[in-house]
Design an enzyme around this catalytic site. Structure first.
Site, mmCIF file in Angstrom:
data_model
loop_
_atom_site.group_PDB
_atom_site.id
_atom_site.type_symbol
_atom_site.label_atom_id
_atom_site.label_comp_id
_atom_site.label_asym_id
_atom_site.label_seq_id
_atom_site.Cartn_x
_atom_site.Cartn_y
_atom_site.Cartn_z
ATOM 1 N N LYS A 1 0.840 -1.203 0.000
ATOM 2 C CA LYS A 1 0.000 0.000 0.000
ATOM 3 C C LYS A 1 0.878 1.258 0.000
ATOM 4 C CE LYS A 1 -2.616 2.673 3.352
ATOM 5 N NZ LYS A 1 -3.866 3.038 2.679
ATOM 6 N N GLU B 1 -16.371 13.981 11.017
ATOM 7 C CA GLU B 1 -15.897 12.656 11.453
ATOM 8 C C GLU B 1 -14.402 12.588 11.768
ATOM 9 O OE1 GLU B 1 -17.425 9.423 9.012
ATOM 10 O OE2 GLU B 1 -19.315 10.456 8.685
ATOM 11 N N HIS C 1 -13.994 8.107 -5.216
ATOM 12 C CA HIS C 1 -12.888 7.135 -5.147
ATOM 13 C C HIS C 1 -11.747 7.536 -6.074
ATOM 14 C CE1 HIS C 1 -16.580 5.072 -3.969
ATOM 15 N NE2 HIS C 1 -15.821 4.525 -3.062
HETATM 16 N N1 GLN Z 1 -20.379 8.601 6.794
HETATM 17 C C1 GLN Z 1 -19.286 7.840 6.266
HETATM 18 C C2 GLN Z 1 -18.242 8.754 5.647
HETATM 19 O O1 GLN Z 1 -18.585 9.726 5.095
HETATM 20 C C3 GLN Z 1 -19.754 6.867 5.227
HETATM 21 C C4 GLN Z 1 -18.596 6.068 4.701
HETATM 22 C C5 GLN Z 1 -19.014 4.973 3.757
HETATM 23 O O2 GLN Z 1 -20.111 4.955 3.272
HETATM 24 N N2 GLN Z 1 -18.139 4.065 3.512
HETATM 25 O O3 GLN Z 1 -17.072 8.485 5.685
#
Ligand code: GLN
Ligand code: ZN
Length: 755
Positions: free
Chosen positions: A18, A484, A695
């Site tokens: 990675k 987050e 992605h």
């Molecule tokens: N709430 C999460 C984020 O935004 C959702 C991540 C996901 O769907 N894999 O990271």
């Protein structure tokens, strides 16, 4: 008795591959440096298997990104838009994996899909010009030579022609028909080259065989292999299935000229029943008895009983893994924190090699019940553990039908919410996470290692939240998120705050490309002992007059992205998690949070591969588990959910039955095909089909986004639509995130004006 490994993880015990690839992406290292790391890892992995005395070791299981993509490269199944870039082979390969934006052009990546019932993702090959299909065996042959130089005579592994053909996305029927011929010719050429090279065994991976197959599939398989096997000459051919049983095609497999069949006795519910019908005496049976997906030790008593039953019908059995070991972490040797009383129950890839070795030895000994390795294993499975929590069991037993129903019904709630939330048409939002920059990660790490106090840790994250809210306000998004920053991972974070979970330090499993996940371990009964996200969400909401969504992970996803228990049912485990998350939802509501998003990114993941099992074995409890999480909220609290894929044409009714108010999902890589299906099914829930692909580092242009939005508007009523990226932004950099979101908001404004 001999033993075998279907394929070995390549990312490295400490994710060396990675880091090497990412360095190359960032132009911080050369191709040669990358190749050197790759070669070193292949060597380490081969020698580990050799030292464990594995008889059938694979080569060509190594990949820089994905094995299906490798197969596409091997047979030059490359869409014209990548060919047009005129890149060298490795960069063309990475362009297909990640998209390309640079001096040679601008094009999106291939679609990415979950690999059968795993959390691994493969790239969907695209074929718009079948004339291009031809063999390039250089990767295969050079890796074969490499293994031989280490004193290993490996089997050559490659995606089988049938599975590969079924996974390709063809531009049209014509191309598909043409490709069928050309692909067969190319596989035949491969057989020739392998023969010339003196290769002894080739393993053709055909996991597609465990699906429900149609008569046309059977015919196609037979056509392919009748022709291909006629070319095998001195080559021995193993056709390898996994993730289930091959009930629809077993007789055909037996009748064709294969030298060995690989069957899965872990997930293949009917594998034993099949061989009881008779197993050809001229074929080896590679029996998948060591689970390639789990982390728990093999139960030797069960395995050896099953093995001896198998041997009543097949006289030449090779002990095999049930699937590639890619789906299991690398080794428990790098786990310093877990207590022995837990760790002694675990076996990761490297330890599974030992199990294969021990099982081979035990099975070959005359009175195996006296074997000390066997006795030690039996004793381990009898040890008492700390898994049970009485209060949790009682709460589960006390659940009523009404606990699974949210009232009032959706249409009524929708009106109440439209008034209460007062959002514009096409509300813009994101999926939750913002970039996890190095400072965010090191703050978390420092706190974990007790190098900073909890106050320092919190202060830092609060600062990040403030910035994030401000940024979203500047960009002009309608519904905000806190970002987050406190989360390492959407599942691990919740697991850490729940009783019943265990965590590894290095239990990484490849998810896609260079992305790895470190799934928590569900060890015992699950309970929430304190609020988890409430303080962060409350703080974030205080920073803005706009609505900030609360952000949770749903029970099915928590379960599906963890290593599950094997001593109680998935259903029971999921309901325990659902109750814990339910308490969190209600606490968020109490704290004044108006919208709560409960991510079910992985809902589809454990969907059985055979449709006939979908309801009875999975959906019948997975959907109610989600209902249980949010059935207790008020009518004016809006519940969102998010899914990381768009393939739910076939489970639209069930998704609607989750009874969320809004759902966002991945759509940009799959051309928004789903919208037709939603319309047709009269889908009720409001939807946010991802308008661009997170992605890939590519920035979508305003006009491109506008056109995506018009496509969405052509299919769904405007009142039902939300605008968002297709997943969380945590793996991206701020520069591209800001540009992309600005473009998204700008495009939305223009489109809105036209409504
Ligand atoms: N709430 C999460 C984020 O935004 C959702 C991540 C996901 O769907 N894999 O990271
Ligand atoms: Zn997602």
């Amino acid at each position: 008795m001999q033993n075998s490994v279907i394929a070995y993880p390549r990312i490295g015990a400490l994710r060396e591959l990675k880091f090497a690839i990412e360095k190359y992406f960032k132009k911080e290292s050369s191709k040669d440096e990358l190749f050197a790391v790759a070669k070193g890892l292949r060597k380490t992995h081969w020698l580990a298997q050799k030292e464990a005395g594995i008889d059938f070791i694979s080569c060509n299981d190594f990949s820089f990104y994905d094995n299906v993509l490798d197969t596409a490269a091997t047979f030059n199944v490359v869409a014209s838009r990548y060919k047009a870039l005129n890149l060298d082979p490795l960069d063309e390969y990475f362009a297909m994996a990640r998209g390309y934006q640079g001096e040679k052009g601008d094009t999106t990546a291939l679609a990415m899909k979950k690999w059968f019932n795993t959390n691994y993702h493969y790239l969907v090959p695209e074929c718009d010009n079948a004339e291009l299909i031809s063999l390039n065996s250089s990767k295969i042959l050079s890796e074969y030579e490499e293994a031989r130089a280490l004193g290993i005579e490996p089997k050559v592994v490659i995606t089988g022609i049938f599975t590969f053909f079924k996974l390709i996305n063809f531009a049209d029927e014509n191309t598909k028909n043409k490709a069928k011929e050309r692909l067969l010719t190319a596989y035949e050429a491969l057989f020739d080259e392998l023969n010339k090279k003196g290769v002894k065994w080739v393993q053709l991976d055909e996991p597609y065989l465990v699906y429900d197959l149609k008569a046309t599939d059977l015919a196609l398989f037979k056509d392919f292999y009748t022709a291909l096997l006629a070319k095998k000459a001195n080559l021995k051919v193993l056709v390898q299935s996994y993730f289930g049983d091959v009930r629809d095609i077993y007789d055909t497999l037996c009748s064709l000229n294969f030298d060995a069949l690989g069957l899965d006795f872990i997930e293949g519910k009917e594998s034993l029943k099949l061989i009881k019908r008779g197993y050809p005496t001229d074929k080896l049976l590679f029996a998948g008895l060591v689970n390639g997906k789990n982390i728990y030790k093999n139960n030797y008593e069960k395995t050896l009983n099953l093995l001896s039953e198998i041997q009543n019908f097949a006289n030449n059995v090779v002990l095999n893994t049930s699937c590639s070991l890619l789906h299991s972490p690398y080794t428990i040797k790098n786990e310093q924190r877990l207590e022995v009383r837990y760790l002694e129950h675990f076996a990761f890839a490297e330890e599974k090699l030992q199990e294969l070795k021990e099982l081979k030895e035990i099975a070959s000994s005359s009175n195996y019940k006296e074997n000390s390795l066997y006795k030690a294993n039996v004793a381990l499975f009898k040890k008492p553990t700390d898994k049970d929590n009485k209060a949790v069991k009682e709460r589960i037993a006390g659940l009523k039908d009404s606990d699974f129903v949210r009232l009032p019904k959706f249409k009524e709630r929708e009106q109440i919410q439209k008034k209460a939330l007062n959002l514009p048409l096409l509300p813009t939002t994101t999926i939750g996470s913002f970039p996890q920059t190095p400072d965010v990660r090191s703050n978390r790490l420092a706190f974990k290692q007790a190098k900073i106090s909890s106050t320092q840790y919190t202060k830092f994250n609060q600062g990040k939240i403030k910035e994030c809210i401000k940024l979203q306000e500047e960009i002009g998004l309608d519904v905000l998120v806190h970002g987050e920053f406190e989360r390492n991972d959407m599942v691990e974070y919740f697991g850490e705050s729940l009783e019943g979970f265990l965590f590894t330090q290095n239990g990484w499993v490849q998810s896609y490309g260079t992305r790895c996940v470190k799934p928590p371990v569900v060890w015992g009964d699950v309970a929430r002992f304190k609020p988890i996200t409430v303080a962060w969400s409350e703080f974030a909401q205080k920073q803005s007059d706009k609505i900030v969504k609360g952000m949770l992970t749903g029970p099915v996803t928590i379960l599906n992205w963890s290593f599950p228990r094997e001593d109680i049912s998935l259903k029971e485990s999921t309901m325990q998690i659902a109750l814990a998350i339910r308490d969190e939802v209600l606490d968020l509501e109490k704290a004044g949070i108006k919208i709560v998003q409960i991510d079910e990114a992985a809902l589809r993941e454990k969907l059985p591969l055979r449709k006939s099992d979908w309801h009875s074995e999975y959906l019948s409890w997975a959907i109610p588990a989600f209902n249980l999480v949010h059935s207790g909220v008020r009518a004016d609290t809006q519940i969102h959910t998010h899914m990381c894929y768009s393939e739910f044409n076939d489970i639209i009714k069930e998704i609607d039955a989750m009874d969320a108010d809004v759902i966002s999902f991945e759509a940009s890589r799959s051309n928004l095909k789903l919208l037709d299906a939603l319309k047709e099914a009269n889908f009720q829930t409001e939807v946010g089909p991802g308008v661009y692909d997170i992605h890939s580092p590519r920035v979508p242009s305003v006009s491109e986004l506008e056109s995506t939005m018009s496509k969405i508007l052509a299919k769904l009523p405007k009142e039902q639509i939300w605008i968002n990226p297709d997943c969380g932004l945590k793996t991206r950099g701020y520069k591209e995130v800001i540009e992309s979101l600005k473009n998204m908001v700008e495009a939305t404004k223009t489109v809105r004006e036209g409504l």
